[in-house]
Design a protein around this motif. Structure first.
Motif: not given
Length: 647
Positions: A325-335, A362-380
């Motif tokens: 559910e949090a992933v869906e909220r995050a995607r809505e913000l990111a898009r 750890a959760p990994l699939g989100w890094v391939a999501d076209p909207v969520l993947g760009p959230l990742l940085t080495p620091e994050r």
């Protein structure tokens, strides 16, 4: 500092010899190795002090400490790893003097401005002390010029069938420890009977502890333990470590070995694997199966279905439960551009994430999501890995700073590795981003699915067949620009034509307010310019355009904070002027643009109506038509027409 006089050679070599002897079946033992197997000793009698001294006199150099101590235990060694069958003692060690000709071969490919590292790859063949006596096309050379503070010489290994640069080992003792790991890695893979001993049991215990440490947020200790276990060839150590490495931003040779084909973990590990394949495969999918060895037909089908989704941009990471559910909220913000808010939402939900099994770290699939993947940085990634999850215990880390600086001034800064580029944007008050096409575009398909601006430009040109010199329809990304504001942004505008430019502010401001900015104050070609126009309720309120070194087309009552006379005409450079202008616009309207989403993320896009007026009487223009499947004109160019109504 490397390990030298404190290294216990004899226990180490006895352990190695016993493991080697126990790993052999009767059929595996070569005749020349039978005595070593029976004696459980891969070495030879110790070299006397006199033999070592004679060797050093013959070679003209005192040997490094760890190699001398090795010789005092055994004068040579059998089976150093999997590809060196006999390692030199006092009798056979000798200067290589480029006997292989490899120094000359490497020299041919050396650039004139090569640095010390590249130079060493050539010179090692001329000055190195060769230690391999019998091997599988593998060379072992100690470099008397690569010496540390303890007097240890670096050891370099190279094999023709590996086709890589020579591998460096910090000292002879480190080389031997690496060869012990290599021996373990090869035996663990295919030994019969099963390869088990005190070393394997110790490494397996460290893997189990690393799982717990990773879930508790102590990822650095976990990575170190898993990397060591991987070098020993312990099962699943590579796949466990790859999960942590991928969240640290590493993609090279990250395959989730032994885990990606496990049905429990495949739904979360396949997406990042196939996303990296899609980014680097050039549509050759034969290599994907190589990383799916042992997978059943259903899992292979899932991999290729996921690959299709990743390539089409339709893959969606959708885990179950509260974390999902949090992933869906995050995607809505990111898009809609709020990538900092999306990251906070995802990060705060990580303690709720539930692993699919004991090897899921750890959760990994989100890094391939076209909207969520760009959230990742080495620091994050480090922040996520430092967060206890999946039943782990520990303190949450301090949050990483956001990536968006706020305001608009960042637009005056050049992108990394790039010069300053022009841009234009529209800000509309009191509407949602999805409503912008209705205000800025003619009838059309509305918003496209989220894409990077580069991807959107490529797709917009894919089926376009007509280009007009008077038409300036902008491809714009949309999102939220602050409390009650939405934006449409174009980072690659057409050249500004002040004679025919028509601000879209009035059309966008029906029943509300709109702001238009178009800037190229750092112009590399043509005159620098800056345009600002503000409209309310469908009518322009004020505007100005700076071009050709002066303010032009000034209209309406411009607020003092935005008066162009405050910004132009002074000695300040263009970047400083632009920054001050953008700061003033942001403060006047309380708006911002999200830097990370615009430069890195994926946003919805659409195409506006033209920003230039139609041609007037007597004004010439060009229309270029390109017809699919039809031959080009004889001169190889597109069909051209000039004047109104020309095709």
């Amino acid at each position: 500092m490397t390990e030298t006089t404190t290294f216990a050679w004899r226990p180490f070599l006895l352990t190695w010899s016993g493991e080697w002897a126990d790993s052999l079946s009767e059929d595996d033992t070569r005749a020349e190795d039978e005595d070593a197997r029976q004696a459980r000793w891969l070495g030879f009698p110790p070299a006397s002090g006199e033999r070592i001294a004679a060797m050093e006199e013959r070679l003209g150099r005192r040997m490094p400490p760890s190699y001398r101590e090795f010789l005092e235990v055994t004068d040579g060694w059998r089976h150093a790893g999997g590809f060196v069958w006999r390692l030199a003692g006092t009798e056979h060690a000798d200067w290589h003097n480029d006997a292989s000709g490899l120094g000359e071969s490497f020299e041919e490919y050396l650039e004139e401005d090569a640095g010390p590292e590249e130079r060493r790859e050539v010179d090692i063949w001329r000055r190195g002390l060769q230690l391999d006596v019998e091997s599988d096309a593998t060379y072992v050379l100690m470099d008397p010029e690569d010496v540390d503070e303890d007097g240890e010489w670096a050891v370099y290994t190279w094999a023709s069938w590996r086709a890589e640069a020579p591998e460096r080992h910090a000292s002879f003792v480190e080389f031997m420890r690496d060869m012990h790991r290599e021996f373990h890695s090869l035996r663990s893979r295919d030994a019969k009977p099963a390869f088990a001993n005190d070393t394997t049991r110790e490494q397996d215990a460290r893997v189990a502890e690393a799982r717990r440490e990773a879930r508790d947020g102590d990822w650095e200790r976990a990575v170190a333990a898993l990397d060591e276990a991987r070098r020993y060839g312990r099962p699943r150590a590579a796949g466990l470590g790859d999960q942590l490495r991928r969240l640290l931003g590493h993609t090279y040779m990250v395959y989730f070995e032994d885990l990606v084909t496990d049905p429990r973990y495949a739904p979360d590990l396949l997406p990042p694997l196939v996303a990296e394949h899609a980014a680097n495969s050039n549509w050759d999918d034969s290599t994907l199966k190589f990383h799916l060895r042992g997978a059943d037909d259903d899992l292979v089908s899932l991999a290729y279905a996921t690959l299709d989704q990743v390539r089409s941009g339709t893959y969606r990471y959708a885990p179950d439960g509260p974390f999902g559910e949090a992933v869906e909220r995050a995607r809505e913000l990111a898009r809609w551009g709020d990538t900092d808010g999306a990251w906070r939402t995802l990060r705060d939900a990580v303690p709720l994430w539930e692993p699919s099994g004991p090897d899921h770290l750890a959760p990994l699939g989100w890094v391939a999501d076209p909207v969520l993947g760009p959230l990742l940085t080495p620091e994050r990634g480090r922040e996520l890995l430092s967060t206890p999850r999946g039943g782990g215990v520990g303190e949450a880390p301090d949050p990483t700073p956001g990536l968006d600086p706020g305001g608009l001034a960042w637009l005056a800064e050049p992108e990394q590795g790039d010069s300053h580029r022009p841009y234009r944007f529209v800000l509309v008050e009191g509407v949602e981003p999805r409503e912008l096409p209705g205000r800025l575009a003619d009838d059309g398909p509305g918003l496209a699915e989220p894409l990077t601006l580069w991807e959107a430009r490529v797709r917009s040109l894919r089926d376009k067949r007509e280009f007009s010199s008077y038409d300036d329809k902008a491809l714009m990304a949309v999102g939220r620009a602050g409390n009650g504001w939405s934006f449409a942004y174009d980072g690659d505008p057409a050249p500004f034509d002040g004679r025919r430019f028509v601000s879209p502010a009035a059309g966008a401001a029906g029943g509300t307010g709109a702001v238009v900015v178009w800037s190229d104050l750092g112009a590399r070609h043509g005159d620098p310019f800056f345009h600002l126009s503000v409209a309310r309720h469908g009518a322009e309120v004020y505007a100005f355009t700076y071009a050709g070194g002066e303010v032009r087309r000034r209209s309406g009552e411009i607020p003092e904070a935005l008066d162009p006379d405050r910004f132009f005409g002074g000695p300040e450079d263009s970047a400083g002027t632009e920054r001050r202008l953008l700061e003033a616009v942001a403060a006047e309207f309380g708006v911002h643009l999200p830097r990370h989403a615009i430069r890195v993320g994926r946003l919805h896009t659409f195409t506006t109506r033209s920003w230039t007026r139609p041609p007037g009487d007597g004004e010439a223009y060009v229309v270029i038509q390109m017809n699919r499947g039809e031959p080009l004109p004889a001169d190889g160019g597109p069909a051209l027409g000039e004047g109104p109504g020309t095709d």
